[in-house]
Enzyme design. Structure first.
Site, PDB file in Angstrom:
ATOM      1  N   ASN A  47       4.306  -7.824   8.720  1.00 43.85           N
ATOM      2  CA  ASN A  47       4.553  -7.903   7.280  1.00 43.85           C
ATOM      3  C   ASN A  47       4.795  -9.341   6.843  1.00 43.85           C
ATOM      4  O   ASN A  47       4.259  -9.802   5.825  1.00 43.85           O
ATOM      5  CB  ASN A  47       5.776  -7.058   6.909  1.00 43.85           C
ATOM      6  CG  ASN A  47       5.509  -5.571   6.947  1.00 43.85           C
ATOM      7  OD1 ASN A  47       4.363  -5.135   7.035  1.00 43.85           O
ATOM      8  ND2 ASN A  47       6.567  -4.776   6.887  1.00 43.85           N
TER       9      ASN A  47
ATOM     10  N   ARG B  85      -8.446  -6.739   1.499  1.00 43.24           N
ATOM     11  CA  ARG B  85      -7.876  -7.868   2.234  1.00 43.24           C
ATOM     12  C   ARG B  85      -7.650  -7.569   3.717  1.00 43.24           C
ATOM     13  O   ARG B  85      -7.056  -6.561   4.073  1.00 43.24           O
ATOM     14  CB  ARG B  85      -6.550  -8.301   1.586  1.00 43.24           C
ATOM     15  CG  ARG B  85      -5.953  -9.555   2.220  1.00 43.24           C
ATOM     16  CD  ARG B  85      -4.704  -9.986   1.500  1.00 43.24           C
ATOM     17  NE  ARG B  85      -5.009 -10.542   0.194  1.00 43.24           N
ATOM     18  CZ  ARG B  85      -4.302 -10.300  -0.918  1.00 43.24           C
ATOM     19  NH1 ARG B  85      -3.287  -9.467  -0.858  1.00 43.24           N
ATOM     20  NH2 ARG B  85      -4.630 -10.855  -2.052  1.00 43.24           N
TER      21      ARG B  85
ATOM     22  N   HIS C  13     -10.446   0.356  -5.861  1.00 36.02           N
ATOM     23  CA  HIS C  13      -9.341   0.863  -5.047  1.00 36.02           C
ATOM     24  C   HIS C  13      -9.163   2.369  -5.221  1.00 36.02           C
ATOM     25  O   HIS C  13      -8.331   2.986  -4.554  1.00 36.02           O
ATOM     26  CB  HIS C  13      -8.058   0.113  -5.453  1.00 36.02           C
ATOM     27  CG  HIS C  13      -6.899   0.313  -4.543  1.00 36.02           C
ATOM     28  ND1 HIS C  13      -5.767   1.012  -4.913  1.00 36.02           N
ATOM     29  CD2 HIS C  13      -6.681  -0.094  -3.269  1.00 36.02           C
ATOM     30  CE1 HIS C  13      -4.905   1.023  -3.912  1.00 36.02           C
ATOM     31  NE2 HIS C  13      -5.426   0.365  -2.901  1.00 36.02           N
TER      32      HIS C  13
ATOM     33  N   TYR D  21       0.508   7.332   7.559  1.00 42.35           N
ATOM     34  CA  TYR D  21       0.929   7.164   6.160  1.00 42.35           C
ATOM     35  C   TYR D  21       1.092   8.540   5.515  1.00 42.35           C
ATOM     36  O   TYR D  21       0.354   9.470   5.840  1.00 42.35           O
ATOM     37  CB  TYR D  21      -0.130   6.406   5.346  1.00 42.35           C
ATOM     38  CG  TYR D  21      -0.401   4.983   5.739  1.00 42.35           C
ATOM     39  CD1 TYR D  21       0.193   4.390   6.855  1.00 42.35           C
ATOM     40  CD2 TYR D  21      -1.271   4.206   4.983  1.00 42.35           C
ATOM     41  CE1 TYR D  21      -0.080   3.084   7.199  1.00 42.35           C
ATOM     42  CE2 TYR D  21      -1.550   2.892   5.312  1.00 42.35           C
ATOM     43  CZ  TYR D  21      -0.959   2.328   6.427  1.00 42.35           C
ATOM     44  OH  TYR D  21      -1.228   1.029   6.768  1.00 42.35           O
TER      45      TYR D  21
ATOM     46  N   ARG E 243       8.940   2.450  -2.462  1.00 46.45           N
ATOM     47  CA  ARG E 243       9.113   2.034  -1.070  1.00 46.45           C
ATOM     48  C   ARG E 243       9.382   0.538  -0.936  1.00 46.45           C
ATOM     49  O   ARG E 243      10.246   0.110  -0.193  1.00 46.45           O
ATOM     50  CB  ARG E 243       7.862   2.396  -0.261  1.00 46.45           C
ATOM     51  CG  ARG E 243       7.996   2.088   1.229  1.00 46.45           C
ATOM     52  CD  ARG E 243       6.654   2.118   1.926  1.00 46.45           C
ATOM     53  NE  ARG E 243       5.887   0.904   1.703  1.00 46.45           N
ATOM     54  CZ  ARG E 243       4.595   0.869   1.404  1.00 46.45           C
ATOM     55  NH1 ARG E 243       3.918   1.979   1.264  1.00 46.45           N
ATOM     56  NH2 ARG E 243       3.971  -0.285   1.229  1.00 46.45           N
TER      57      ARG E 243
END
Length: 697
Positions: A51, A413, A443, A476, A572
């Site tokens: 991250n 990305r 997206h 996820y 989140r």
């Protein structure tokens, strides 16, 4: 001195970058939590490192560019680039210290369970012999020492690659105090595992040595005639954003391939060095990269802790050190008939990953590919797994003569190279591949299947919150809707026509698309709740997103709170809204849930004076999603599926184990619970018991 009014205005919002750092800190807390299984701790620690890499190479890189160009305008949270960078580097330095403190503690805990990461000196003779053999037979042949001198310039240092900085003297000069120093770099091979296993005996589960430590031990094999006097690791982070001129590009795929090559030369953003690095090496690195304040000296562990995410793969008999396995169930609705189309024709089906299997989505495409009545398949792809059944089904469908249209986003990305490969492969199979609209990322997550039936053509749709990616669908949480609703079908056709052809963005019947209408629709929905509250009617908003950073949305939520609307947000990651401020946001709660699965779904509920409306979407409440991307939000029109979605939201609001509540000061505190507490992800895994038609939320 700032006026009271200015300070009050600044206090309305939390800065996006600083909020992100707090999010990553919550991920680190999962590694620190005593109740997290040991190998899951390693994964969470590795995730914080990955991250941070992306944050530095994109967000911090962008701020450094603004600073270097003399841009000093403040954002809506009150920060100019220079002052924000100062605060980011201060907080990040503290965060990295916490990471390595956690790493040391993790190593101690692992050792108690027979899992050890050794230095070379700590290995037994048998282990050293095995490690030496591995180095000489496998590693040594691929290493390339790169000397730097007058005739050999500094080599390309890849972003986020791990390197050894080697300071040497000639053998004949070794005894001299003022011997001339020489410098070379060696890349740690990225295609080898960082954690090299060595033999174990007895009850030991796994022993390792870091690859770079093994290379250091044998560094003299690369420099005949020289004596290494210092060997230390270093790592460079570069600006990884793509600078595309899409309007001028004749071939977008070719232009992106060109930009990916340029990415290797991106501006240096951060230099990480091993503590105690030789001053001569550090001076050369700083001079070469023209970097000084962005140098991080790492103490107490290896550079790049992201390798810890792969530690569980090298440990045998590790089930007791991981979360208990949850086997996704196949959606019960699809077990009623042999054909998914038969089920979807009669009712909408809402599925919840990873608790329900992504194989249902694969089967939707596989059945369409094989079905002679299917005429066309249209799909948007953003991130796809490496060995995708879904893509293979699309290829088969094209080979069978069906019209297959794939809107493949090349600008996803860090997935650009993979998506370019998919684009070429799909085109070769006969699919019509479209790269989206100029200046926008596609997206949206939409599939449309056109099928010839006895009563005419029928459209079958899948609209989701997450990518068509089998790998991430196991990690996820996402929600998807299967429907044959004719109005949603017409809207999906309009969306694909807009993306693939010359067609303006119409106001649709049911779907709402960004960047044209979504921002306005969210504003309308929030303002309707505000007006209902002012009129004394039932009003409530529940929203679940990954990030909330759009100022317009935040201000509308503040107005709703001031009107008395209860607003419960499940965010989140980044949240720029400041909850619980008297007179501003006292009716707003914000909770973040970090657990074994990455919370990824975007879900929305509006009370609407007792006639509730629920939506799922591909978009977060971020400016980029609402203004610079093709996104879709879809209404949940059927009462049964709407009740299921509301149950999902209420489970998150009840969480007292993994939920953290955002305070008005920008900090997060644990949600207090009674007894053993309620853990939303564990409750969701019992999906067979709570996802029952007709059961009220």
């Amino acid at each position: 001195m700032k006026s009271e009014e200015t300070l009050q205005e600044m206090s309305r919002y939390i800065n996006r970058e600083l909020s992100w750092i707090e999010f990553n800190r919550r991920v680190l807390e999962e590694a620190q939590d005593k109740d997290t299984p040991l190998l899951e701790k390693a994964k969470f620690l590795g995730i914080t490192a990955s991250n941070l890499d992306e944050f530095m190479s994109v967000r911090v890189a962008g701020l450094l560019d603004l600073q270097k160009n003399g841009y000093n305008k403040k954002d809506f949270t009150g920060y100019a680039p220079t002052s924000l960078l100062r605060r980011i580097f201060k907080r990040t330095t503290g965060f990295v210290s916490e990471q390595y403190k956690m790493y040391k503690d993790l190593i101690r805990q692992l050792a108690k369970h027979g899992i050890r990461i050794h230095t070379f000196e700590e290995l037994t003779q048998t282990q050293q012999k095995a490690a030496n053999h591995y180095y000489h037979q496998i590693v040594y042949p691929v290493l390339t020492p790169m000397a730097i001198d007058q005739s050999r310039p500094f080599p390309l240092i890849n972003s986020l690659g791990l390197y050894l900085a080697v300071v040497l003297v000639r053998h004949e000069d070794a005894a001299k105090e003022d011997a001339p120093l020489h410098f070379a770099v060696v890349r740690v091979p990225p295609n080898f595992s960082r954690l090299v296993p060595v033999p174990t005996r007895g009850k030991a589960k796994a022993h390792f040595i870091f690859l770079e430590e093994l290379m250091k031990e044998h560094i003299e094999t690369l420099f005949n005639g020289y004596s290494p006097i210092a060997v230390h690791t270093f790592r460079l982070t570069r600006n990884s954003d793509l600078a595309l001129d899409e309007e001028a590009a004749e071939d977008l795929l070719e232009e992106i391939e060109k930009e990916l090559r340029k990415r290797r030369w991106g501006t240096p953003v951060r230099l990480e060095v091993e503590k105690g690095i030789h001053p001569y090496a550090l001076e050369l690195l700083i001079e070469e990269f023209e970097i000084s304040s962005e140098v991080f000296e790492i103490d107490g562990g290896p550079l790049d802790l992201s390798c810890m995410t792969r530690l569980p793969d090298g440990v045998k008999d590790n089930t007791s050190l991981k979360y208990p396995e949850v086997q996704p169930v196949y959606p019960a609705e699809f077990l009623e008939e042999d054909s998914l189309f038969e089920v979807i024709r009669n009712k909408d089906v809402l599925i919840y990953h990873p608790y329900e299997s992504f194989q249902a989505v694969n089967d939707f495409i596989i059945e369409a590919a094989e079905d002679p009545q299917v005429l066309a398949i249209k799909i948007t792809l953003y991130r796809v797994s490496g060995n995708s059944l879904l893509v293979r089904a699309l290829e088969r469908a094209a080979e069978y003569g069906k019209q297959v249209t794939v809107v493949l986003e090349l600008k996803a990305r860090f997935d650009e190279e993979r998506n370019i490969a998919w684009a070429k492969r799909l085109e070769k199979a006969g699919c019509h591949v479209v790269y989206g609209l100029v200046g926008l990322k596609t997206h949206a997550k939409v599939t449309q299947i056109i099928r010839q039936e006895e009563d005419g053509l029928r459209r079958y749709m899948h609209v989701g919150t997450g990518n068509y990616n089998e790998s991430t669908a196991r990690l996820y949480t996402d929600v998807g809707l299967f429907t044959s609703d004719s109005e949603i079908g017409e809207d999906a056709s309009s969306l694909f026509n807009e993306i693939t052809g010359f067609s303006s963005a119409p106001r649709m019947n049911q779907l709402v698309a960004a960047p044209t209408w979504m921002s306005q629709e969210f504003a309308r929905l929030i303002q309707r709740e505000t007006q209902n509250a002012l009129a004394g009617k039932p009003a409530r908003i529940i929203a679940k997103v990954n990030s909330l950073s759009n100022q317009e949305i935040i201000d509308l939520l503040y107005e709703a709170s001031q009107a008395g609307v209860q607003v419960d947000l499940i965010v989140r990651g980044v949240c720029c809204l400041r909850p619980g401020v008297p007179g501003l946001s006292e009716h707003i709660t914000v909770r973040s849930i970090i657990d074994r699965y990455l919370e990824h779904s975007r879900l929305f509920y509006f009370e609407n004076d007792g006639e509730p409306e629920a939506w799922l979407a591909s978009a977060d409440w971020m400016t980029r999603n609402l203004t610079r991307r093709v996104e879709v939000m879809c209404p949940i029109r059927n009462r049964t599926t709407r009740d299921i979605l509301l149950r999902i939201l209420k489970m998150h609001l009840k969480d007292t184990v993994k939920a953290r509540l955002l305070q008005s000061n920008g900090m997060y505190t644990r949600q207090e619970g009674e007894g053993s507490g309620f853990r939303s992800q564990f409750e969701a895994s019992k999906i067979k018991s709570w996802k029952k038609p007709g059961r009220r939320a």
